[in-house]
Design a protein around this motif. Structure first.
Motif, mmCIF file in Angstrom:
data_model
loop_
_atom_site.group_PDB
_atom_site.id
_atom_site.type_symbol
_atom_site.label_atom_id
_atom_site.label_comp_id
_atom_site.label_asym_id
_atom_site.label_seq_id
_atom_site.Cartn_x
_atom_site.Cartn_y
_atom_site.Cartn_z
ATOM 1 N N PHE A 115 30.562 -69.873 -21.844
ATOM 2 C CA PHE A 115 29.953 -68.756 -22.556
ATOM 3 C C PHE A 115 29.122 -67.831 -21.679
ATOM 4 C CE2 PHE A 115 30.708 -71.862 -25.952
ATOM 5 C CZ PHE A 115 31.400 -71.053 -26.859
ATOM 6 N N VAL A 116 28.835 -68.220 -20.424
ATOM 7 C CA VAL A 116 28.081 -67.352 -19.520
ATOM 8 C C VAL A 116 28.931 -66.951 -18.318
ATOM 9 C CG1 VAL A 116 26.036 -67.140 -18.054
ATOM 10 C CG2 VAL A 116 25.875 -68.350 -20.237
ATOM 11 N N VAL A 117 29.455 -67.944 -17.600
ATOM 12 C CA VAL A 117 30.205 -67.666 -16.374
ATOM 13 C C VAL A 117 31.498 -66.902 -16.663
ATOM 14 C CG1 VAL A 117 31.364 -68.688 -14.388
ATOM 15 C CG2 VAL A 117 29.236 -69.681 -15.228
ATOM 16 N N LYS A 118 32.218 -67.351 -17.663
ATOM 17 C CA LYS A 118 33.513 -66.722 -17.971
ATOM 18 C C LYS A 118 33.381 -65.241 -18.305
ATOM 19 C CE LYS A 118 37.633 -67.173 -20.860
ATOM 20 N NZ LYS A 118 38.234 -67.853 -22.023
ATOM 21 N N PRO A 119 32.459 -64.838 -19.219
ATOM 22 C CA PRO A 119 32.326 -63.401 -19.516
ATOM 23 C C PRO A 119 31.888 -62.570 -18.312
ATOM 24 C CG PRO A 119 31.268 -64.705 -21.222
ATOM 25 C CD PRO A 119 31.605 -65.648 -20.123
ATOM 26 N N TYR A 165 26.786 -46.583 -1.781
ATOM 27 C CA TYR A 165 25.678 -46.741 -2.715
ATOM 28 C C TYR A 165 26.101 -47.606 -3.891
ATOM 29 C CZ TYR A 165 22.670 -43.259 -0.505
ATOM 30 O OH TYR A 165 21.854 -42.592 0.374
ATOM 31 N N THR A 166 25.283 -48.622 -4.188
ATOM 32 C CA THR A 166 25.577 -49.468 -5.342
ATOM 33 C C THR A 166 25.390 -48.691 -6.636
ATOM 34 O OG1 THR A 166 23.291 -50.243 -5.336
ATOM 35 C CG2 THR A 166 24.908 -51.588 -4.186
ATOM 36 N N SER A 167 24.629 -47.605 -6.582
ATOM 37 C CA SER A 167 24.384 -46.809 -7.782
ATOM 38 C C SER A 167 25.329 -45.622 -7.894
ATOM 39 C CB SER A 167 22.939 -46.292 -7.775
ATOM 40 O OG SER A 167 22.699 -45.541 -6.597
ATOM 41 N N ALA A 168 26.407 -45.630 -7.092
ATOM 42 C CA ALA A 168 27.315 -44.490 -7.106
ATOM 43 C C ALA A 168 27.938 -44.274 -8.472
ATOM 44 C CB ALA A 168 28.413 -44.676 -6.058
ATOM 45 N N ARG A 169 28.159 -45.375 -9.189
ATOM 46 C CA ARG A 169 28.733 -45.278 -10.524
ATOM 47 C C ARG A 169 27.891 -46.087 -11.480
ATOM 48 N NH1 ARG A 169 33.916 -47.646 -11.034
ATOM 49 N NH2 ARG A 169 34.796 -45.970 -12.249
ATOM 50 N N GLY A 170 27.868 -45.692 -12.737
ATOM 51 C CA GLY A 170 27.182 -46.469 -13.754
ATOM 52 C C GLY A 170 27.932 -47.755 -14.005
ATOM 53 N N ILE A 171 27.244 -48.876 -14.189
ATOM 54 C CA ILE A 171 27.890 -50.155 -14.472
ATOM 55 C C ILE A 171 27.852 -50.383 -15.970
ATOM 56 C CG2 ILE A 171 27.788 -52.637 -14.087
ATOM 57 C CD1 ILE A 171 26.443 -52.062 -11.431
ATOM 58 N N ASN A 172 29.029 -50.480 -16.575
ATOM 59 C CA ASN A 172 29.116 -50.654 -18.020
ATOM 60 C C ASN A 172 29.544 -52.072 -18.340
ATOM 61 O OD1 ASN A 172 28.560 -47.881 -18.615
ATOM 62 N ND2 ASN A 172 30.632 -47.384 -17.946
ATOM 63 N N LEU A 173 28.683 -52.798 -19.027
ATOM 64 C CA LEU A 173 29.002 -54.156 -19.451
ATOM 65 C C LEU A 173 29.180 -54.178 -20.959
ATOM 66 C CD1 LEU A 173 26.480 -56.317 -17.402
ATOM 67 C CD2 LEU A 173 28.900 -56.014 -16.933
ATOM 68 N N ASP A 174 30.179 -54.950 -21.419
ATOM 69 C CA ASP A 174 30.329 -55.115 -22.848
ATOM 70 C C ASP A 174 29.195 -56.009 -23.345
ATOM 71 O OD1 ASP A 174 31.380 -58.059 -22.954
ATOM 72 O OD2 ASP A 174 32.551 -57.044 -21.393
ATOM 73 N N PRO A 175 28.918 -56.030 -24.662
ATOM 74 C CA PRO A 175 27.777 -56.789 -25.192
ATOM 75 C C PRO A 175 27.773 -58.257 -24.793
ATOM 76 C CG PRO A 175 28.659 -55.331 -26.878
ATOM 77 C CD PRO A 175 29.588 -55.250 -25.704
ATOM 78 N N ILE A 176 28.936 -58.895 -24.810
ATOM 79 C CA ILE A 176 29.004 -60.322 -24.457
ATOM 80 C C ILE A 176 28.609 -60.529 -23.004
ATOM 81 C CG2 ILE A 176 30.541 -62.305 -24.188
ATOM 82 C CD1 ILE A 176 32.090 -61.287 -26.593
ATOM 83 N N SER A 177 29.134 -59.675 -22.119
ATOM 84 C CA SER A 177 28.816 -59.800 -20.692
ATOM 85 C C SER A 177 27.344 -59.515 -20.439
ATOM 86 C CB SER A 177 29.680 -58.837 -19.871
ATOM 87 O OG SER A 177 31.040 -59.140 -20.037
ATOM 88 N N PHE A 178 26.793 -58.525 -21.166
ATOM 89 C CA PHE A 178 25.379 -58.196 -21.007
ATOM 90 C C PHE A 178 24.509 -59.380 -21.405
ATOM 91 C CE2 PHE A 178 21.396 -56.553 -22.834
ATOM 92 C CZ PHE A 178 20.887 -55.908 -21.723
ATOM 93 N N LEU A 179 24.840 -60.003 -22.542
ATOM 94 C CA LEU A 179 24.091 -61.173 -22.998
ATOM 95 C C LEU A 179 24.243 -62.327 -22.014
ATOM 96 C CD1 LEU A 179 24.840 -61.079 -26.827
ATOM 97 C CD2 LEU A 179 22.673 -60.541 -25.695
ATOM 98 N N ALA A 180 25.440 -62.446 -21.427
ATOM 99 C CA ALA A 180 25.675 -63.511 -20.453
ATOM 100 C C ALA A 180 24.802 -63.329 -19.218
ATOM 101 C CB ALA A 180 27.154 -63.532 -20.047
#
Length: 817
Positions: free
Chosen positions: A761-765, A257-272
């Motif tokens: 600024f998008v791909v790298k994060p 299941y892809t939802s087996a765990r919560g996916i936590n992104l840091d703010p920069i990655s989320f914005l990316a």
């Protein structure tokens, strides 16, 4: 005072008649709406289809689609756990063991009792006959019968061999039920009855009980599939158990299941991620907006006339939006159908590239509802600005408007005007339209470059370091059967075979890993999985805690604790049992072997592929030198042989092992398999990116074609006047080609600049969230596509002028009058 005239019916009639009068615009608009909808639908289809396919494939590899479960339970534990309110359904299975028939050595086959729920979740539902009831009955998949050389018929007598209490047993059972083994399922199943369990699993040995034989395995479907791991652990805690603890119960999470765990992104990655989504969604807006903007500017005099008959600004906006919605009634259904067909076809190709056996296309209503909604929102937003332009302009301005001036102030120039200067002037005349076309064409290149940068950042060395401990691992076929318990001398590595392998060209070094099949415990009576390592394996250990002295360790008296990693590659440090420097006394469960004491020198990372490949509830893994191991255990079991081969000769060794293990009980695993898995993952992302970029690129090119043709059509009066005062056809053609070259050149420049920004600024994060990602700056796709864009910049204006240029100047002057 403004008087509202009752002209709603007239507006509707005018809207329909305007549609009929703008056939070319309508065609472009329908194509634009259909392409935008195709973009959304194909992305939804591929995205949801890939998640669905990955999950379905992973379910089959994991053995079922239950959310998770609890292992090694007694009946009282099961009865307590199943009452938890977070559980929707629960079912049980009871393991008997693995089938050990010679024909099934390389065909992993489990023998177990399953209830109706687990049978459904584990793809064990009979399609012919029924599940077993009596002790001598059995149901199984047809792949087992194929391996045994038996027909697919009910009533067939099937011999099943397994080990119980240290003795090999063969039972002949009658087939009462059959089912086809699902493609992608890694394990065959033989289902026995509860009566079989009650009669044959009495008085189990401690070793069998520790390995799970006779225990209840409880699978559950939760009321919500969100954050499965946390919910499973909470159920254990609420029921009074310490999950995965020494005195607790083992839990299992379905990693499929892809939802087996919560996916936590840091703010920069989320914005990316948000930025990347907006980049894709903005494409459809640009295209539809551009078409209606050009249409409004071309028909601005017409809208001015409508104002003179009492049409309000609000009605003009509605007038334009109604036209768009009428066209959407044609474009959106076409886009939904086309997008789903294209997405489904591409999904099969993408899944094939990723080495997944089957693509499971999803007909989720979200695909169609979501795509239609996104398309309508895009259309609604895209027509807002053109509608406001039509609504704001006065009747006097509309009468005077020509696209030549574009409402801009002209500057007096003293320099002589030439074709290049005229082309540049036309290019910069309407900066907003020019910017929209360039942005639209650039998006696909930027996206493709971003995907290329992302996939090229996949670091194979990092990936292999986590999963691969040697170029080749050689062992008995049962070693590679996940869940197999070593009990027989026959499960050992054939040392004569290893001697033949080490004589092959390219062999560098290798070592044996041993295992204690008799069982080991420490002074606190905790279970230990004990390994003995040859020098080659000791020298290649990854230390995670403590100071490791290789020579001192080889001298003896020291031990290492292996720390597991979870399904996501994270070190499970909380499972460590001992402290570095602690003295540990071990005793073998084999008779007449005295206990021995060792000092924990360090802790090492335990690669899941260099262990015995099964765990004994809560047991720690400890490693000794082969010498200490033999002294401790007495008679060791040769678990697997790990070896290193010259890089250029690895394919040759692979061919040798593939051929030489065909007719033996030996099998092998190679680094090549993990390299292929890695390349499959890399190619999957590249394929998805290429598909998305191609669709967006098609939209960008269409936008350019539309803008070029519309531009030429609306400027025919201008061209006619220029030719009437002496401009030649050659000069006019050259001017249009230069304008096209300016568009394509600026697109390349814009793609280079924004592509560089996006890359960093998008791909790298986003990439740095992957543990096997190493960022490197890439612009190869932009440079490769640049010549093709230049060619389009020349070809499209030239072709458009060729079509327009068939009329004579006299005919066009008449049309102007």
């Amino acid at each position: 005072m403004i008087f509202q005239t009752p002209n709603q019916k007239a507006i509707k009639r005018l809207s329909r008649r305007s549609l009929k009068a703008n056939q070319l615009r309508n065609c472009f608009a329908i194509i634009a709406i259909a392409l935008t909808t195709i973009l959304f639908t194909s992305i939804f289809t591929i995205g949801i289809g890939m998640i669905h396919s990955f999950e379905e494939s992973n379910f089959r590899m994991a053995g079922g689609y239950a959310h998770g479960g609890f292992k090694y339970l007694e009946e009282k534990d099961y009865l307590k756990l199943r009452e938890h309110p977070a559980i929707k359904e629960s079912g049980i299975s009871i393991l008997v063991g693995l089938a050990e028939n010679p024909e099934l050595i390389k065909h992993h086959t489990e023998i177990r009792y399953v209830d109706e729920y687990v049978a459904k979740w584990m793809y064990m539902q009979v399609t012919e006959g029924r599940m077993p009831i009596e002790e001598d009955e059995v149901a199984l998949d047809t792949a087992v019968l194929d391996q045994l050389g038996l027909p697919h018929e009910l009533g067939v007598k099937v011999p099943i061999t397994y080990t119980l209490n240290g003795e090999q047993v063969t039972k002949t059972l009658t087939v009462t039920g059959l089912w086809e083994k699902e493609q992608g399922v890694s394990v065959s199943q033989v289902a026995v009855s509860m009566e079989f369990i009650e009669e044959n699993l009495k008085n189990l040995s401690e070793e069998d009980s520790l390995s799970g034989v006779g225990n209840i395995f409880m699978d559950v479907m939760l009321k919500s599939p969100r954050n499965i791991e946390a919910t499973i652990y909470q159920i254990a805690k609420d029921s009074g158990y310490e999950a995965d603890g020494e005195d607790g119960i083992d839990v299992g999470i379905n990693w499929g299941y892809t939802s087996a765990r919560g996916i936590n992104l840091d703010p920069i990655s989320f914005l990316a991620v948000i930025g990347a989504c907006l980049l894709v969604g903005f494409t459809g807006y640009l295209m539809i907006y551009n078409i209606f903007h050009i249409s409004v500017m071309r028909d601005i005099r017409y809208y001015g006339l409508l104002k003179t008959i009492g049409t309000t600004p609000k009605q003009l906006i509605c007038f334009i939006r109604k036209q768009a919605l009428y066209l959407s009634a044609i474009g959106i259904p076409l886009g939904l159908i086309g997008g789903y067909l294209i997405g489904s076809s591409l999904l099969g190709i993408i899944m094939k590239v990723t080495n997944y056996p089957v693509a499971y296309t999803s007909a989720n209503p979200v695909i169609f509802i979501g795509s239609a909604c996104f398309a309508l929102i895009t259309i609604w937003i895209s027509t807002h600005k053109p509608g406001r332009i039509a609504a704001r302009i006065s009747t006097v301005e509309a009468a005077k408007y020509t696209e030549v001036t574009g409402g801009q102030k002209t500057k007096r120039k003293t320099k002589k005007t030439n074709v290049w200067a005229m082309a540049y002037g036309n290019f910069t005349r309407q900066k907003r339209k020019t910017a929209l076309i360039i942005t639209s064409m650039s998006l696909s290149i930027i996206l493709l470059n971003s995907v290329y940068t992302y996939t090229q950042g996949f670091d194979m060395n990092k990936y292999l370091e986590r999963f691969v401990v040697a170029d080749f691992i050689i062992g008995h076929a049962n070693y590679f059967n996940v869940g197999q318990l070593f009990r027989m001398e026959d499960d050992q590595v054939d040392e004569a075979f290893i001697n033949q392998v080490t004589m092959q060209e390219g062999f560098i070094d290798g070592g044996m890993k041993h295992y204690n099949i008799y069982g080991t415990k420490d002074e606190q009576d905790r279970s230990i999985q004990l390994y003995g390592l040859d020098d080659y394996l000791i020298e290649n250990l990854e230390i995670v805690e403590g100071e490791f002295d290789l020579e001192k360790f080889k001298e003896g008296g020291y031990i290492l604790e292996s720390i597991r990693v979870n399904d996501y590659g994270e070190l499970r440090e909380d499972e460590a049992t001992y402290e570095v420097g602690e003295k540990v006394t071990l005793r073998s469960l084999k008779e007449n072997v005295p206990p021995r004491t060792y000092e924990v020198m360090a802790k090492v990372k335990q690669n899941p592929n260099d262990t015995v490949r099964y765990s004994i509830g809560g047991a720690s893994s400890l490693c000794l030198t082969t010498k200490d191991f033999i002294e401790m255990v007495g008679t060791p079991m040769s678990m697997a042989y790990f070896m290193e081969v010259e890089d250029e000769l690895e394919p040759k060794m692979e061919d040798y092992l593939k051929e030489s293990t065909k007719q033996t009980s030996m099998n092998y695993e190679s680094k090549q398999r993990y390299m292929e898995d890695f390349k499959g993952t890399q190619n999957m992302f590249l394929a998805v990116g290429f598909v998305a970029s191609s669709v967006i690129g098609l939209i960008g090119i269409f936008n350019f074609i539309n803008a070029t043709i519309t531009n030429i059509l609306t400027r025919q009066g201008e061209f006619t006047i220029l030719q009437s005062i002496g401009m030649t056809k050659k000069q006019l053609r050259k001017m249009l080609i230069l304008e096209g070259l300016l568009y394509s050149s600026m697109t390349v420049l814009f793609s280079l600049l924004i592509g560089s920004f996006t890359s960093f600024f998008v791909v790298k994060p986003i990439g740095e969230n992957l543990w096997f990602f190493t960022y490197s700056f890439k612009l190869a796709p932009v440079l490769i596509i640049a010549p093709m864009l230049i060619a389009l910049g020349v070809a499209i204006p030239a072709l458009a002028y060729y079509v327009m240029g068939k009329e004579t100047i006299v005919e066009r002057l008449k049309n102007l009058s």
